[in-house]
Every structure is written in C-alpha cells, then in structure tokens.
Design a protein around this motif. Structure first.
Motif, PDB file in Angstrom:
ATOM      1  N   SER A   1       0.833  -1.217   0.000  1.00 55.65           N
ATOM      2  CA  SER A   1       0.000   0.000   0.000  1.00 55.65           C
ATOM      3  C   SER A   1       0.857   1.251   0.000  1.00 55.65           C
ATOM      4  N   VAL A   2       1.890   1.209   0.870  1.00 51.09           N
ATOM      5  CA  VAL A   2       2.769   2.385   0.945  1.00 51.09           C
ATOM      6  C   VAL A   2       3.525   2.561  -0.358  1.00 51.09           C
ATOM      7  N   ARG A   3       3.981   1.432  -0.930  1.00 49.64           N
ATOM      8  CA  ARG A   3       4.739   1.523  -2.188  1.00 49.64           C
ATOM      9  C   ARG A   3       3.884   2.097  -3.299  1.00 49.64           C
ATOM     10  N   GLU A   4       2.628   1.627  -3.418  1.00 50.23           N
ATOM     11  CA  GLU A   4       1.748   2.116  -4.487  1.00 50.23           C
ATOM     12  C   GLU A   4       1.421   3.599  -4.308  1.00 50.23           C
ATOM     13  N   ALA A   5       1.152   4.031  -3.060  1.00 50.41           N
ATOM     14  CA  ALA A   5       0.837   5.448  -2.809  1.00 50.41           C
ATOM     15  C   ALA A   5       2.038   6.342  -3.120  1.00 50.41           C
ATOM     16  N   THR A   6       3.221   5.853  -2.684  1.00 52.77           N
ATOM     17  CA  THR A   6       4.435   6.655  -2.941  1.00 52.77           C
ATOM     18  C   THR A   6       4.719   6.735  -4.429  1.00 52.77           C
ATOM     19  N   ARG A   7       4.623   5.585  -5.108  1.00 53.24           N
ATOM     20  CA  ARG A   7       4.917   5.578  -6.550  1.00 53.24           C
ATOM     21  C   ARG A   7       3.894   6.418  -7.319  1.00 53.24           C
ATOM     22  N   ALA A   8       2.638   6.296  -6.927  1.00 51.05           N
ATOM     23  CA  ALA A   8       1.599   7.082  -7.612  1.00 51.05           C
ATOM     24  C   ALA A   8       1.856   8.589  -7.441  1.00 51.05           C
ATOM     25  N   PHE A   9       2.269   8.983  -6.240  1.00 51.35           N
ATOM     26  CA  PHE A   9       2.521  10.415  -6.025  1.00 51.35           C
ATOM     27  C   PHE A   9       3.760  10.904  -6.769  1.00 51.35           C
ATOM     28  N   LEU A  10       4.821  10.062  -6.713  1.00 50.43           N
ATOM     29  CA  LEU A  10       6.064  10.449  -7.397  1.00 50.43           C
ATOM     30  C   LEU A  10       5.870  10.544  -8.901  1.00 50.43           C
ATOM     31  N   ASP A  11       4.992   9.668  -9.428  1.00 49.26           N
ATOM     32  CA  ASP A  11       4.759   9.696 -10.874  1.00 49.26           C
ATOM     33  C   ASP A  11       3.930  10.908 -11.310  1.00 49.26           C
TER      34      ASP A  11
END
Length: 644
Positions: free
Chosen positions: A313-323
């Motif tokens: 969950s944390v990885r997806e949220a971080t990646r989505a924001f960074l992208d």
C-alpha cells in the motif's frame, strides 16, 4: 487770481518759451536781449556766455556730442538765429520790444523793413509824415512775418559807402573804394550774383536733404512696421511652439499611459500564472507531506507483520505520487524596460524645432536637404532591416520581396523596376487636430469625422481656429523628398437646394500663417486648394482647384443640386516637395483633377480641412490614411503620370 488761471498762465508761458532755440551747451533759451548765439560747425547754436567761459577752450555740443576747439575754430555770430529770435519775440512776446528810432523806452508797435527799426506809435506817425520815409512799408507786430532784408550794409572803413562787392580771395564783403585801394588785383563779384549762386546751391542742398529725409522717414516706418510684424510673428510662433510641445507632451503622456497599461496587464497575467503554479505546488507539497508523515509513522510504530501488510500500500501510494507530482524548479519571470533608440530620441529632441529668419532661409534649405536625405536613408534601413548598399546590390533579385514589404509598411513604389526615393509614395498617417478645431462652427464626432455643425459639448481653450470652418493636421507635412499621399471621404446630404456660392468642403495645403485668416483659405497667397461649392457660372455644384489665391480649373456637375439627395465625394491629395507639385485626384472617378506646379515649399505647409453649409446640408469628412488607403496599380500609374 484763480488758481486754475495761474496754472494755465504758467503752462502757456512755458510752452511759448519752449519755442525759442536753446544753447547746445547750457540749454538756456536765447532771448532778444540775452547772450548772442554763435554758430558751431555742426550748425547747432551756443550762447556767448558759454563761448567766453569754455573750459580749456573746448566746447562740447550736447545735441550731437561733437567737440569744438576754439583755438582752432573761430566761431561767428549766428545771424539767422538772431533774426529768428527777433521774429519769435515779435510774435509771442511783443511787450519786450521797445522803440529803436528815438530810444525813448516806448513800447514798439510796428517794424520798418527799409529802415530795420522798431517804431513806437509816435515814431510811426512821424515816419509816415516825413517825405523821405512816407513810402516805407510798416508792419504791425501782430502781423509781423519774417522777410529777407537786402538793405546795403555800410563799410566799416569807408562809412559813406555800402558793401556791395564780394572778394573771393579774402572771402569778405567790400565797397567800391575798397575794391580800388586794397583789393585791386583780387577776384571780385557783385554781392547779388554771389548770393544768387549760393541760393541755388542751398536749394539743391534742401532738395537733396528733403529726399534723404523722405527715405529716412520711409525707413523709420518700415522699421516700426517690422517691429510690429516681429511682435506679431513672435506671438504667433509662441502659440505655435506652445501648441507643438503640448501635442508632444500629450503624445508622451499617452505613450506613458500605454506602457503603464501594458505593464499592468503583463503584471496581472504573470501574477495569475504564478498564483496558479503556487496553488498546484502547495497542493502537491501537502500530499507529499501526508505520505511522508504516514511513512514516518510506519517506520516508528509498525511491527514486522505490519510492514509486510503495509508495504504494498505504501509503495503504491508513494509511486503514484512520485509519478504524478514531479518536482520542478520554477523560473522567476523578469522584464526590462526597452530603451532602444533613447539616445537618438534625445538627440532628435535637442535638434527639433527652429525659428528660421529670412536671412537664414537658404542655409536652412541646404540643411533641410541634407537632413531629409539622412532621414530617408535611416527610415529605409529601419523599415527593411537591410542596408541601402545591400538593397542596391541585390535589387534585381529582391524587387518583388521589397514591393511586399513596401505594401505592408504603407509605402508603395510607383514603378516596380525603379528603386528611387522619388518613386516611393508614402501614405502618411495624418490626424485631425482636435485642439484647434473651430468648435463655433464644426466639431469632430466620436468616430473621428469632421462635421459641419457645433458639438453638444464644447470645451474652451486657447489656440482654436476662430474664422476657418474646420481644422488642420496635428503637424505640418514632413520634408521627405518623396511624394506623400492622403485621402478624404466626404458624405454630403443636401437638406436644401444650395444658393449662390455656398461652400460644401475644402481640402487644402497652406502655409501656417494662412490657416485662420478667413473662413476658407483658397483665396490666400500661400494656399493650394480644392473646393466644392455652388458655382454661379455653371449654375450648379463645381469642383474648383486654386493656386495661391487664383482659380486654376472648374469641373462642373460634381453632384446634382437637389434637396434630399445624398452623395459621397472621395478625393486624394499628392504632395511632392522635391518636384514642387500638388496633385488633386478624384478617387471615385479614378482620374487626376488638377496638377499644381511650382509649389512654394520654403515654409512648412499644413494639410487643412473645411466643411460648410450648416442648416443647408450635412457634411461629414473622414480622413483615409495609411493602410486604410486602397492603393491600386491603376492609381499608382495615375499618380506617376501626374508627377512626371
């Protein structure tokens, strides 16, 4: 004695005394029994007292500031002024004249011209009774008039003989005995012969001096008239200079407002863009903080099993924001005030304007020719962003390209194959001068048209035209050494049938001093005009061209003189200061109406526009200038032919 009478008496006595001649040194008036007058070489008089008391033997005439050294010059008594004093005394102060016949102290009442004596009443009676003097002419002092006396003067050597001869060698009068005793071998003539010769010379001198004085009086009048003209010219130029600089200041103020408005608009747009970027960045920063804050909590509180559950969950949220929220460095927008050409503008201002006198006209003309050549070359360089040398070298290759540029810049070549400034036609940007329009008779409406009626709102102001029915351009025609062109389109509606000689419009070029001399300038000496008016000769409405106050050409049947009819009159004007020509063109009929040669361009010429006939018609004149002019090939050919 009443005080008013005393004042009158003192004034009367002082006025009489002012009539008597004065000494040119002490300024005392000569009187009959006062110091005798002596004649100075400058023909001014000095009294005997000043002659005898002259310091160091030098007399200075206060009238003409000439100094006379008495050791070198022997002054003679002024017999003419002595007789003048005697005559003035007899006329204005007769009570001072006493009988000279008996010296008895009696009041003199008459004058014997033959005896040259003053006679009292008793002696007058005796004089009239003696056989020897009864035929003498006696003059009453009240009727006394100056007369030349020819009574022989007795010789100082031979008292019984009269002086009737003049010795030219000794330059003295002599008697007959003196002639044979001491002057036998001298050149001697009779006094009357010598006097007659001198009278002729004096008459000649009088004529010459009178002629000279007449010339001097004429010069004085011319100088005074020149002073008046200079004052008038100064006042006119003061108004013109003031008006010119008011226009310039108005243009500078307008330009300042435009720049400030432009800056304000750019500032608002930039700040709006920056505000949008700020909001976006703040939102992204907030989201980034939220994710970062939760990751920090996970690292602080999560167990290993929690980490395994939360990692995806944390990885997806971080990646989505960074992208979606990629960090960028924002450039701060900057702007500068472009002052290119400021140095040239300052230089032009320092050279702008000149008050040219007649004596400097030729020098001004030479300077003007040099200046216009420079201005033309500079304008060509700026307009086409090429040097003139480069244009000349590649003229054959770039003719069509150059024509396109010329058309875009409101400048046209009259002949496509001739790259010559005399073949460049400028459609100049004229404007009505709203500051001087005659608001008593005309006005300029919100569309910028000149109307032959007064405005509802009329602002007061100095410098407005008072006689002319219209206005002129804001500036005079520039000395461009190439043809300049503008047009007027006039809508005319006849409310009534026009009576005799009523004007409709005038399109004109004239000197500045002619602009407000009368209600239209066609008849003025420095004007070149096209008028449309009712013509008594052709019994209709004619176009009439004028040159320097004289009619050049009548063209009848311009429009029908019918009440209620509406018409549009479209005229063009070409001004060529190099060829000294003005051409009037009928744009609708596509023909040259008149060409005026030998135009006097020695002083600046102003385009001027008049509209007439209020309460009989409605006239609305619009200026067609610059890119609004439809410059067809046919029109260019017509202008080229008229200028050739």
């Amino acid at each position: 004695m009443p005080r008013c009478y005393c004042l009158w008496y003192k004034y009367h006595v002082r006025t009489i005394m002012d009539i008597f001649p004065k000494c040119s040194v002490c300024h005392q008036q000569f009187v009959l029994k006062g110091p005798a007058p002596y004649l100075l070489p400058c023909l001014h008089a000095v009294c005997e007292t000043c002659v005898t008391s002259a310091a160091a033997g030098v007399i200075s005439c206060s009238t003409c500031q000439r100094e006379v050294n008495l050791t070198d010059t022997r002054l003679k008594k002024d017999a003419v002024r002595q007789k003048e004093i005697f005559h003035l005394t007899a006329k204005h102060r007769p009570t001072e004249l006493l009988c000279t016949h008996e010296d008895d102290g009696n009041q003199a009442v008459c004058w014997c011209r033959e005896c040259e004596e003053l006679l009292c009443e008793y002696c007058q009676n005796m004089h009239s009774n003696f056989k020897l003097t009864r035929k003498h002419v006696l003059q009453n002092l009240s009727d006394f008039k100056p007369a030349v006396s020819n009574i022989p003067t007795p010789c100082s050597i031979h008292s019984h003989d009269s002086l009737y001869l003049f010795d030219r060698r000794c330059n003295i009068l002599i008697c007959g005995r003196c002639r044979f005793e001491d002057h036998a071998d001298h050149e001697v003539e009779k006094v009357d012969v010598v006097a007659e010769s001198i009278l002729k010379q004096l008459d000649q001198h009088k004529t010459e001096l009178a002629t000279l004085q007449a010339h001097q009086q004429s010069n004085i009048q011319n100088i005074r008239r020149g002073t008046e003209i200079t004052d008038t010219t100064s006042n006119t130029l003061t108004e013109n200079i003031g008006h010119t600089f008011r226009v310039l200041r108005s243009q500078l103020d307008q330009r300042e407002k435009e720049l400030l408005n432009d800056l304000e608009g750019q500032t608002k747009a930039t700040k709006t863009s920056l505000r949008t970027q700020l909001n976006t960045c703040e939102e992204a920063s907030k989201k980034c903080s939220e994710v970062l804050h939760y990751v920090t909590k996970v690292l602080t509180y999560a167990s290993q099993s929690d980490l395994l559950e939360l990692e995806s969950s944390v990885r997806e949220a971080t990646r989505a924001f960074l992208d979606t929220a990629e960090t960028q460095t924002q450039d701060i927008p900057t702007a500068v005030f472009n002052t290119n050409g400021l140095s040239k503008l300052k230089s032009n201002i320092s050279r702008f304007g000149a008050v040219v006198t007649k004596e400097l006209k030729e020098e001004y003309a030479r300077d003007r020719e040099t200046q216009t050549e420079h201005d033309f070359m500079a304008e060509m360089e700026i307009t086409y962003e090429k040097t003139i040398d480069d244009i000349k070298k590649r003229a054959s290759e770039t003719t069509h390209f150059l024509l396109g540029l010329l058309s875009e810049c409101d400048v046209h070549l009259l002949k496509p194959d001739v790259l010559d400034k005399s073949m460049v036609l400028k459609c100049i940007h004229l404007k009505y001068d709203t500051d001087i329009v005659n608001l008593d008779l005309t006005h300029i409406n919100t569309e910028g048209d000149l109307i032959n009626s007064t405005s509802d709102t009329r602002s007061a102001g100095k410098g407005r035209l008072k006689n002319y029915w219209g206005t002129c351009s804001t500036i005079p025609l520039p000395l461009a050494d190439c043809p300049q062109y503008w047009e007027t389109e006039t809508r005319v509606r006849l409310d009534k049938t026009l009576p005799r000689e009523i004007l409709i419009l005038e399109v004109c070029v004239c000197a500045e001093g002619e602009r407000d001399m009368t209600h239209y300038v066609a008849r003025r000496p420095h004007a070149y005009s096209l008028t449309v008016r009712h013509c008594p000769t052709h019994k209709g409405i004619c176009r009439i061209t004028w040159k320097e106050g004289e009619e050049v050409l009548h063209l009848p049947d311009t429009i029908p003189n019918t009440a209620g009819a509406s018409h549009t009159l479209h005229y063009g004007v070409v001004y060529d200061d190099a060829r000294k020509k003005i051409v009037f063109i009928d744009v609708k009929e596509n023909k040259v109406m008149s060409t005026l040669d030998n135009v006097d361009s020695s002083q600046p010429l102003w385009p001027i526009f008049g509209v007439y006939g209020a309460y009989k018609d409605t006239v609305s004149m619009r200026l067609v200038v610059g890119s609004d002019i439809n410059m067809t090939e046919e029109k260019k050919g017509m202008i080229d032919k008229a200028l050739s």
